[in-house]
Enzyme design. Structure first.
Site, PDB file in Angstrom:
ATOM      1  N   MET A   8     -80.948 -33.678 -91.445  1.00 27.46           N
ATOM      2  CA  MET A   8     -81.508 -33.147 -90.203  1.00 27.46           C
ATOM      3  C   MET A   8     -82.040 -31.739 -90.444  1.00 27.46           C
ATOM      4  SD  MET A   8     -78.732 -34.623 -87.441  1.00 27.46           S
ATOM      5  CE  MET A   8     -79.793 -34.245 -86.038  1.00 27.46           C
ATOM      6  N   SER A   9     -83.355 -31.580 -90.294  1.00 28.72           N
ATOM      7  CA  SER A   9     -84.010 -30.292 -90.558  1.00 28.72           C
ATOM      8  C   SER A   9     -84.020 -29.384 -89.344  1.00 28.72           C
ATOM      9  CB  SER A   9     -85.447 -30.539 -91.003  1.00 28.72           C
ATOM     10  OG  SER A   9     -86.191 -31.110 -89.927  1.00 28.72           O
ATOM     11  N   GLY A  11     -85.930 -30.392 -86.793  1.00 24.42           N
ATOM     12  CA  GLY A  11     -87.171 -30.799 -86.162  1.00 24.42           C
ATOM     13  C   GLY A  11     -87.032 -32.074 -85.349  1.00 24.42           C
ATOM     14  N   CYS A 104     -89.031 -31.100-103.883  1.00 22.79           N
ATOM     15  CA  CYS A 104     -87.906 -31.016-102.950  1.00 22.79           C
ATOM     16  C   CYS A 104     -87.418 -32.404-102.583  1.00 22.79           C
ATOM     17  CB  CYS A 104     -88.323 -30.238-101.700  1.00 22.79           C
ATOM     18  SG  CYS A 104     -86.955 -29.943-100.547  1.00 22.79           S
ATOM     19  N   GLY A 128     -86.385 -38.205 -91.687  1.00 21.54           N
ATOM     20  CA  GLY A 128     -87.423 -38.385 -90.680  1.00 21.54           C
ATOM     21  C   GLY A 128     -88.809 -38.596 -91.251  1.00 21.54           C
ATOM     22  N   CYS A 200     -91.853 -23.953 -97.317  1.00 22.88           N
ATOM     23  CA  CYS A 200     -90.802 -23.164 -96.668  1.00 22.88           C
ATOM     24  C   CYS A 200     -90.592 -21.790 -97.282  1.00 22.88           C
ATOM     25  CB  CYS A 200     -89.496 -23.950 -96.649  1.00 22.88           C
ATOM     26  SG  CYS A 200     -88.832 -24.365 -98.271  1.00 22.88           S
TER      27      CYS A 200
END
Length: 356
Positions: A8-9, A11, A104, A128, A200
């Site tokens: 879970m980022s 977003g 990543c 996601g 990022c």
């Protein structure tokens, strides 16, 4: 039903992923990867266009708690620096243009995160990403998302059969608008949150600034030359340039000039005309084929040479030493070492490799 750890980022996409899997009856827990040390300068590199702000962790935690899920934070700061940031910098110093989001995914989400989840007793993980996984003829297939405007299959080409077997991409059959409607209906705090846009650790696309913050003053001036080696002007350091670049050269000329090549050994940047940027041949190595047991020596498929590139018809000549040559039916513009060429058969990802 499976026991699933969801990346879970903070977003909308990963939040809706968690909701959908929980609704399907899976035992779901949420987790955010911490990739920065808040006491270091790297935290200052984050912006609201990226996915690394401290508020993102709290948004992810809020959604997890709203769904009644346990929530964890994994500290992967050193691993992120080793597998993503340092190779990114090394590539630029060697005249290449890498895609750190792919690394990543390869080393963090489907590497360290995947391994940690399995070690902790989770059967599967979920993210996601907008892509699909299907099981056909005894093999797992990675396929494009149904929404072509959100398809992320390109950045997932390095996945293996084991990873595909234990990963869920529930958004692959949806549109972004569908995901936002679910988030709003569930009252998620991030329902209207903008998508992250920048890499990022590279705010506003200033790669050279980040490289110099990590490695010191490495912008060593050198020569701009034409393709015959004739001197044109001085450049401010090879880390400032990539193949196909036109803006920011600072070179007066009668016609537009573009970067044709970056030569780190001679510290030169070669300039030329737009038509000089086209070639029909791409060489790749470090190849991952998703079905690595059935790769013919020569085959036709479609290929794309960067994330925003529309895949084009080609023939692939594959060798056993983890290298291949791609010959496009028509020349392609600005083939760039360090980028990834991904191979497709219709909506199925065959695999890909690093352009050399």
């Amino acid at each position: 039903m499976s026991k699933i750890l969801i990346a879970m980022s903070g977003g909308v996409d990963s939040s809706v992923t968690a909701y959908m899997l929980k609704e399907q009856g899976h035992e779901c827990h949420g987790c955010t990867m911490k990739l920065y040390d808040s006491s270091s300068d790297t935290d200052e590199l984050c912006s609201n266009k990226t996915c690394c702000a401290l508020s993102d962790v709290e948004d992810a935690r809020s959604v997890a708690y709203r769904l009644g899920m346990k929530f964890f934070v994994f500290n992967f700061k050193e691993e992120f620096k080793e597998y993503v940031i340092s190779p990114f910098i090394d590539s630029y110093l060697n005249g290449k243009t890498p895609n750190p989001c792919i690394e990543c995914n390869r080393h963090m989400k489907f590497g360290k995160f995947f391994e940690r989840a399995r070690a902790l007793g989770y059967e599967d993980i979920a993210t996601g990403h907008y892509a699909r996984i299907e099981f056909e003829n005894g093999k797992y297939r990675l396929k494009k998302a149904l929404d072509p405007t959100k398809d992320q299959s390109y950045v997932l080409y390095a996945m293996t059969q084991e990873q595909l077997a234990h990963t869920h991409f529930p958004l692959g059959n949806m549109t972004k608008a569908d995901a936002r409607k679910i988030a709003e209906a569930q009252g998620f705090v991030n329902a209207k949150k903008h998508d992250s846009q920048d890499i990022c650790f590279v705010p506003d696309g200033d790669y050279a600034k980040v490289i110099e913050e990590y490695r010191g003053n490495v912008s060593i001036p050198g020569d701009f030359t034409d393709k015959d080696g004739n001197f044109i002007a001085r450049h401010k350091g090879i880390i400032h340039y990539t193949i196909g670049q036109r803006r920011g050269l600072g070179v007066p000329a009668e016609s537009r000039l573009y970067v044709l090549n970056v030569d780190p050994r001679e510290n030169k940047v070669i300039l030329g005309n737009n038509e000089d940027l086209f070639s029909d041949t791409v060489h790749i190595n470090n190849i991952n084929m998703i079905d690595d047991e059935n790769v013919p020596e020569t085959f036709r498929c479609m290929a794309k040479i960067r994330y925003r590139h529309k895949e084009q018809p080609c023939r692939v000549h594959y060798s056993n030493n983890n290298e291949a040559t791609i010959v496009f039916d028509t020349p392609q513009r600005a083939i760039t070492p360090g980028q990834i060429a991904v191979l497709y058969d219709g909506d199925t990802v065959l695999g890909g490799g690093t352009i050399i």
